[in-house]
Design an enzyme around this catalytic site. Structure first.
Site, PDB file in Angstrom:
ATOM      1  N   LYS A 111      29.464  36.064   5.488  1.00  0.00           N
ATOM      2  CA  LYS A 111      30.436  36.721   4.600  1.00  0.00           C
ATOM      3  C   LYS A 111      31.124  37.883   5.299  1.00  0.00           C
ATOM      4  O   LYS A 111      32.300  38.146   5.064  1.00  0.00           O
ATOM      5  CB  LYS A 111      29.757  37.212   3.314  1.00  0.00           C
ATOM      6  CG  LYS A 111      29.430  36.088   2.350  1.00  0.00           C
ATOM      7  CD  LYS A 111      29.167  36.625   0.952  1.00  0.00           C
ATOM      8  CE  LYS A 111      28.942  35.495  -0.042  1.00  0.00           C
ATOM      9  NZ  LYS A 111      28.589  35.976  -1.373  1.00  0.00           N
ATOM     10  N   LYS A 192      28.458  23.318   2.396  1.00  0.00           N
ATOM     11  CA  LYS A 192      27.967  23.257   1.020  1.00  0.00           C
ATOM     12  C   LYS A 192      29.104  23.493   0.022  1.00  0.00           C
ATOM     13  O   LYS A 192      30.060  24.208   0.321  1.00  0.00           O
ATOM     14  CB  LYS A 192      26.826  24.266   0.804  1.00  0.00           C
ATOM     15  CG  LYS A 192      27.267  25.702   0.770  1.00  0.00           C
ATOM     16  CD  LYS A 192      26.174  26.648   0.294  1.00  0.00           C
ATOM     17  CE  LYS A 192      26.721  28.069   0.385  1.00  0.00           C
ATOM     18  NZ  LYS A 192      25.906  29.101  -0.148  1.00  0.00           N
ATOM     19  N   LYS A 195      31.433  28.446  -4.472  1.00  0.00           N
ATOM     20  CA  LYS A 195      32.414  29.106  -5.330  1.00  0.00           C
ATOM     21  C   LYS A 195      33.446  29.847  -4.491  1.00  0.00           C
ATOM     22  O   LYS A 195      34.556  30.079  -4.919  1.00  0.00           O
ATOM     23  CB  LYS A 195      31.719  30.119  -6.244  1.00  0.00           C
ATOM     24  CG  LYS A 195      30.871  29.442  -7.305  1.00  0.00           C
ATOM     25  CD  LYS A 195      30.343  30.429  -8.337  1.00  0.00           C
ATOM     26  CE  LYS A 195      29.179  31.210  -7.826  1.00  0.00           C
ATOM     27  NZ  LYS A 195      28.339  31.762  -8.914  1.00  0.00           N
TER      28      LYS A 195
HETATM   29  P1  AMP Z   1      25.515  31.435  -6.618  1.00  0.00           P
HETATM   30  O1  AMP Z   1      26.672  30.572  -6.977  1.00  0.00           O
HETATM   31  O2  AMP Z   1      25.552  31.806  -5.164  1.00  0.00           O
HETATM   32  O3  AMP Z   1      25.287  32.587  -7.529  1.00  0.00           O
HETATM   33  O4  AMP Z   1      24.249  30.491  -6.753  1.00  0.00           O
HETATM   34  C1  AMP Z   1      23.567  30.269  -7.955  1.00  0.00           C
HETATM   35  C2  AMP Z   1      22.495  29.224  -7.759  1.00  0.00           C
HETATM   36  O5  AMP Z   1      23.070  27.956  -7.421  1.00  0.00           O
HETATM   37  C3  AMP Z   1      21.516  29.550  -6.612  1.00  0.00           C
HETATM   38  O6  AMP Z   1      20.219  29.138  -6.986  1.00  0.00           O
HETATM   39  C4  AMP Z   1      22.036  28.723  -5.475  1.00  0.00           C
HETATM   40  O7  AMP Z   1      21.032  28.423  -4.528  1.00  0.00           O
HETATM   41  C5  AMP Z   1      22.511  27.467  -6.206  1.00  0.00           C
HETATM   42  N1  AMP Z   1      23.574  26.789  -5.437  1.00  0.00           N
HETATM   43  C6  AMP Z   1      24.766  27.314  -5.054  1.00  0.00           C
HETATM   44  N2  AMP Z   1      25.496  26.418  -4.365  1.00  0.00           N
HETATM   45  C7  AMP Z   1      24.752  25.275  -4.312  1.00  0.00           C
HETATM   46  C8  AMP Z   1      24.953  23.963  -3.739  1.00  0.00           C
HETATM   47  N3  AMP Z   1      26.072  23.661  -3.098  1.00  0.00           N
HETATM   48  N4  AMP Z   1      23.959  23.058  -3.888  1.00  0.00           N
HETATM   49  C9  AMP Z   1      22.815  23.353  -4.543  1.00  0.00           C
HETATM   50  N5  AMP Z   1      22.559  24.564  -5.100  1.00  0.00           N
HETATM   51  C10 AMP Z   1      23.510  25.515  -4.996  1.00  0.00           C
END
Ligand code: AMP
Ligand code: TRP
Length: 328
Positions: A111, A192, A195
């Site tokens: 980041k 991956k 967002k």
């Molecule tokens: P975040 O969007 O970074 O707040 O992530 C929220 C949750 O979603 C966390 O447990 C991440 O590990 C999971 N997560 C985010 N992106 C992915 C993805 N591409 N595949 C699986 N899990 C994800």
């Protein structure tokens, strides 16, 4: 039941990776009176946020937790900034972590490499995350694969703190799913689904309408050759579709692969399965969205409940390091 904690940032639109890697598992596998789920709005502030958008997304994230099946009468759902113990314990965690170990975090490296402005908060982000977890005597942390390193640091900090000051924190463990722990971008299956990456066609949003979901999946980039095999290294595109279909149906990806001779039918079945798994979530979301006051009331109750545990743990940690008690 094990004590469970997990959090999601209210940044960007939640996507299929968030649903399969996190939200769906929370509702299906992790719910109990000992489970605590958080919308980590303070973590969102580590990169610039528009205030109105942050407010809207915080409520939206709460509604998506609820729409995914979380029952606030069973578990605890709250907003991180409503429980001040998180930032207070984060300070102790910052003083427990070394600059060297914070610098080694791959999420920080990624980041900060692309950012014009790198905040101090982006650097200390994992210390706040450790505080989130340790405040609730958490044993299990269900997360996607991308959070593995942060979890490892939270464990290291708990162990170091306990070593220095005596047994204070429970040492948590990550619970990472065996399938769909890392849902990949449909247009770039070696990255991956995220967002923060601008890949609208490669990212299935939880609130995309059925036609959009089906179109994105049908147009997913697949691999050279025509055979359907589950092999993420040499067939990342097809393997991603198999992993998604597997997460939704519960059939192992290798077994699913044996049922397809061509990419087309695999894409069609994956599109149908994802549309159907999200349909009830979306319907419930629309109901919740119509009554924001009800969700705010859920969050207020959740914060009060979270504080009951968080305040006890914080006082214990303050006492352990030698801060004078606030009251006798
Ligand atoms: P975040 O969007 O970074 O707040 O992530 C929220 C949750 O979603 C966390 O447990 C991440 O590990 C999971 N997560 C985010 N992106 C992915 C993805 N591409 N595949 C699986 N899990 C994800
Ligand atoms: N860092 C996590 C993410 O980006 C969100 C998060 C913050 C979290 N605090 C947490 C996840 C505590 C699990 C437990 O996905």
């Amino acid at each position: 039941m094990a004590r469970v904690f997990s959090g999601i940032q209210p940044t960007g639109d939640l996507h299929l990776g968030n649903y399969l890697g996190a939200l769906r598992r929370f509702a299906a596998e992790e719910q109990s009176p000992d489970a605590v789920f958080c919308i980590v709005d303070l973590h969102a502030l580590t990169v610039p946020q528009d205030p109105a958008a942050l407010r809207a997304r915080t409520l939206q994230t709460a509604n998506l937790y609820l729409a995914s099946g979380l029952d606030p009468d069973v578990c605890t759902l709250f907003v991180q900034s409503h429980v001040p113990e998180h930032t207070e314990l984060a300070w102790l965690m910052e003083c427990t972590a070394s600059v060297g170990e914070l610098r080694r975090m791959t999420q920080f490296k990624e980041k900060s490499a692309s950012a014009e402005f790198v905040s101090g908060g982006l650097f200390t982000y994992p210390a706040l995350m450790a505080a989130d977890i340790l405040l609730y005597d958490t044993e299990r942390v269900p997360v996607g694969d991308d959070q593995r390193q942060h979890l490892e640091l939270a464990r290291d900090l708990a162990i170091r703190f306990n070593g220095r000051y005596g047994d204070t924190f429970v040492v948590p463990e990550a619970a990472i799913p065996t399938v769909a722990a890392r849902v990949m971008d449909l247009q770039n299956p070696t990255a991956k689904m995220s967002k923060s990456v601008d890949s609208p066609q490669g990212t299935v949003l939880m609130l995309d309408d059925p036609d959009t979901i089906a179109r994105k999946i049908r147009r997913a980039v697949t691999d050279t050759g025509t055979d359907v095999r589950y092999d993420p290294d040499t067939k990342p595109g097809v393997s991603n579709l198999l992993a998604i279909l597997s997460a939704v149906t519960g059939t192992p990806p290798g077994e699913l692969a044996g049922r397809y001779q061509q990419y087309g039918p695999l894409k069609a079945d994956t599109a149908d399965a994802v549309v159907e798994v999200l349909r009830p979530v979306q319907a419930r979301y629309r109901e919740l969205e119509a009554d924001p006051d009800a969700t705010l009331a859920v969050l207020e109750k959740g914060a009060a409940r979270a504080r009951e545990t968080a305040s006890v743990t914080l006082a214990r940690a303050h006492g352990a390091v030698g801060l004078l008690p606030r009251s006798r």
